[in-house]
Design an enzyme around this catalytic site. Sequence first.
Site, PDB file in Angstrom:
ATOM      1  N   SER A  85      28.645  60.075  74.525  1.00  0.00           N
ATOM      2  CA  SER A  85      29.883  59.818  73.770  1.00  0.00           C
ATOM      3  C   SER A  85      30.272  60.927  72.800  1.00  0.00           C
ATOM      4  O   SER A  85      31.383  60.915  72.285  1.00  0.00           O
ATOM      5  CB  SER A  85      29.761  58.515  72.997  1.00  0.00           C
ATOM      6  OG  SER A  85      30.051  57.449  73.857  1.00  0.00           O
ATOM      7  N   LYS A  88      33.437  62.682  73.511  1.00  0.00           N
ATOM      8  CA  LYS A  88      34.747  62.080  73.218  1.00  0.00           C
ATOM      9  C   LYS A  88      35.482  62.829  72.107  1.00  0.00           C
ATOM     10  O   LYS A  88      36.701  62.802  72.036  1.00  0.00           O
ATOM     11  CB  LYS A  88      34.554  60.603  72.820  1.00  0.00           C
ATOM     12  CG  LYS A  88      34.000  59.747  73.957  1.00  0.00           C
ATOM     13  CD  LYS A  88      33.582  58.373  73.463  1.00  0.00           C
ATOM     14  CE  LYS A  88      33.011  57.536  74.606  1.00  0.00           C
ATOM     15  NZ  LYS A  88      32.484  56.241  74.124  1.00  0.00           N
ATOM     16  N   TYR A 134      35.703  61.015  83.240  1.00  0.00           N
ATOM     17  CA  TYR A 134      35.001  60.457  82.074  1.00  0.00           C
ATOM     18  C   TYR A 134      33.472  60.555  82.245  1.00  0.00           C
ATOM     19  O   TYR A 134      32.759  61.023  81.349  1.00  0.00           O
ATOM     20  CB  TYR A 134      35.447  59.000  81.877  1.00  0.00           C
ATOM     21  CG  TYR A 134      34.690  58.257  80.811  1.00  0.00           C
ATOM     22  CD1 TYR A 134      35.010  58.404  79.465  1.00  0.00           C
ATOM     23  CD2 TYR A 134      33.636  57.398  81.143  1.00  0.00           C
ATOM     24  CE1 TYR A 134      34.306  57.720  78.487  1.00  0.00           C
ATOM     25  CE2 TYR A 134      32.939  56.709  80.169  1.00  0.00           C
ATOM     26  CZ  TYR A 134      33.269  56.868  78.845  1.00  0.00           C
ATOM     27  OH  TYR A 134      32.566  56.204  77.873  1.00  0.00           O
ATOM     28  N   TYR A 138      29.941  53.759  66.652  1.00  0.00           N
ATOM     29  CA  TYR A 138      30.159  52.423  67.211  1.00  0.00           C
ATOM     30  C   TYR A 138      30.351  51.410  66.082  1.00  0.00           C
ATOM     31  O   TYR A 138      30.956  51.735  65.061  1.00  0.00           O
ATOM     32  CB  TYR A 138      28.996  52.013  68.135  1.00  0.00           C
ATOM     33  CG  TYR A 138      28.513  53.124  69.037  1.00  0.00           C
ATOM     34  CD1 TYR A 138      29.331  53.614  70.049  1.00  0.00           C
ATOM     35  CD2 TYR A 138      27.264  53.701  68.869  1.00  0.00           C
ATOM     36  CE1 TYR A 138      28.889  54.637  70.882  1.00  0.00           C
ATOM     37  CE2 TYR A 138      26.827  54.716  69.701  1.00  0.00           C
ATOM     38  CZ  TYR A 138      27.643  55.181  70.695  1.00  0.00           C
ATOM     39  OH  TYR A 138      27.212  56.179  71.505  1.00  0.00           O
ATOM     40  N   VAL A 172      24.791  57.750  73.517  1.00  0.00           N
ATOM     41  CA  VAL A 172      23.628  56.958  73.932  1.00  0.00           C
ATOM     42  C   VAL A 172      22.500  57.797  74.524  1.00  0.00           C
ATOM     43  O   VAL A 172      21.423  57.282  74.809  1.00  0.00           O
ATOM     44  CB  VAL A 172      23.988  55.800  74.903  1.00  0.00           C
ATOM     45  CG1 VAL A 172      24.845  54.751  74.220  1.00  0.00           C
ATOM     46  CG2 VAL A 172      24.644  56.316  76.164  1.00  0.00           C
TER      47      VAL A 172
HETATM   48  N1  GLU Z   1      29.003  57.358  79.202  1.00  0.00           N
HETATM   49  C1  GLU Z   1      28.604  56.302  78.323  1.00  0.00           C
HETATM   50  C2  GLU Z   1      29.312  55.020  78.655  1.00  0.00           C
HETATM   51  O1  GLU Z   1      30.456  55.025  78.875  1.00  0.00           O
HETATM   52  C3  GLU Z   1      28.877  56.735  76.939  1.00  0.00           C
HETATM   53  C4  GLU Z   1      28.382  55.735  75.983  1.00  0.00           C
HETATM   54  C5  GLU Z   1      27.969  56.316  74.699  1.00  0.00           C
HETATM   55  O2  GLU Z   1      27.377  57.383  74.568  1.00  0.00           O
HETATM   56  O3  GLU Z   1      28.280  55.615  73.750  1.00  0.00           O
HETATM   57  O4  GLU Z   1      28.751  53.967  78.715  1.00  0.00           O
END
Ligand code: GLU
Length: 314
Positions: A69, A72, A196, A248, A266
């Site tokens: 993430s 992002k 993504y 988060y 994650v």
């Molecule tokens: N590629 C992961 C997902 O979409 C990213 C999640 C993350 O790092 O929070 O579940």
Amino acid sequence: LLTALSRDVPHFLAEITAEMDEKVDRGRVADYIPELAAINDRQFGITVALRDGSIHSSGNIKSSFSIQSISKVFTLCLALGKLGDTIWSRVGREPSGSSFNSIVQLEFERGRPRNPLINAGAIGITDLVLAGHEPSEAIGEILRFIRAAAGDESIFVDETVARSESQAGFRNFALAHYMKSFGTLTNTVERVLGVYFHHCAIAMNCVQLAKAGRFLAFGGCNPETGFNIISQERARRIGALMLTCGQYDGSGDFAFRVGLPSKSGVGGGILALAPGKASIAVWSPGLDKQGNSLLGTIALEKLASSMSWSVFNG
Ligand code: GLU
């Protein structure tokens, strides 16, 4: 001449790493992406990139990890660069208070995700970056942006992780289909998620990540080259989103403890910004209940406090 700052940093990093190496409770490695489930949780690394161009590291900084993430933040920069503030009609700017892959919130908000750093929001941003391109071009563009920011052409997409996530990414498929049903995705679900999953699967070590995120800590400008990557206003706004939404549904507690705009993934990485002072990358694969690196958060808490780097310091 070394500044007082760069003299202190190596000392604190060594101390923190020694302390983290001793920790018995190391959190839990993410297991919903099969390829990430196999990672050894004993690892810990940290890098600090300072304004004077110096880079300081400790622990395991050679291994690449999946940035997940954290990517992002970079796709958000790219989408803002292409489309400017029009992106805010597609995604909000409020902390979610729900888990990163929550679907209930999307229903209440009729397919307009809360913010660009939760999965639904980032999927919407990826849709914008993809517009008018082939998925492979969009992946190439994201990778080029990150490589240019880090000044490192060796940064790569780990195809095995991308494939592993796409085979097990049921929740993300559900989110994307749901957004599509509200008309908030332009491209097909398969194409958007293809991009993504690939940007989430970009692999970096701590040094590469600290360098890649450095422009965000210095008003959009790489302090070493003097090259502007984004405007100062955008860097400031992205920092605000990282502080309020970057961890988060643990963002509030993280701001309370660490006080630095940050983005976690994650894969166990965290990119943290001490504005005007440093870009920090930390990695330890075991996660806490909210999905943030357990030891990474403790390490940042200690570093920010030792260096008085919290943005809330008076
Ligand atoms: N590629 C992961 C997902 O979409 C990213 C999640 C993350 O790092 O929070 O579940």
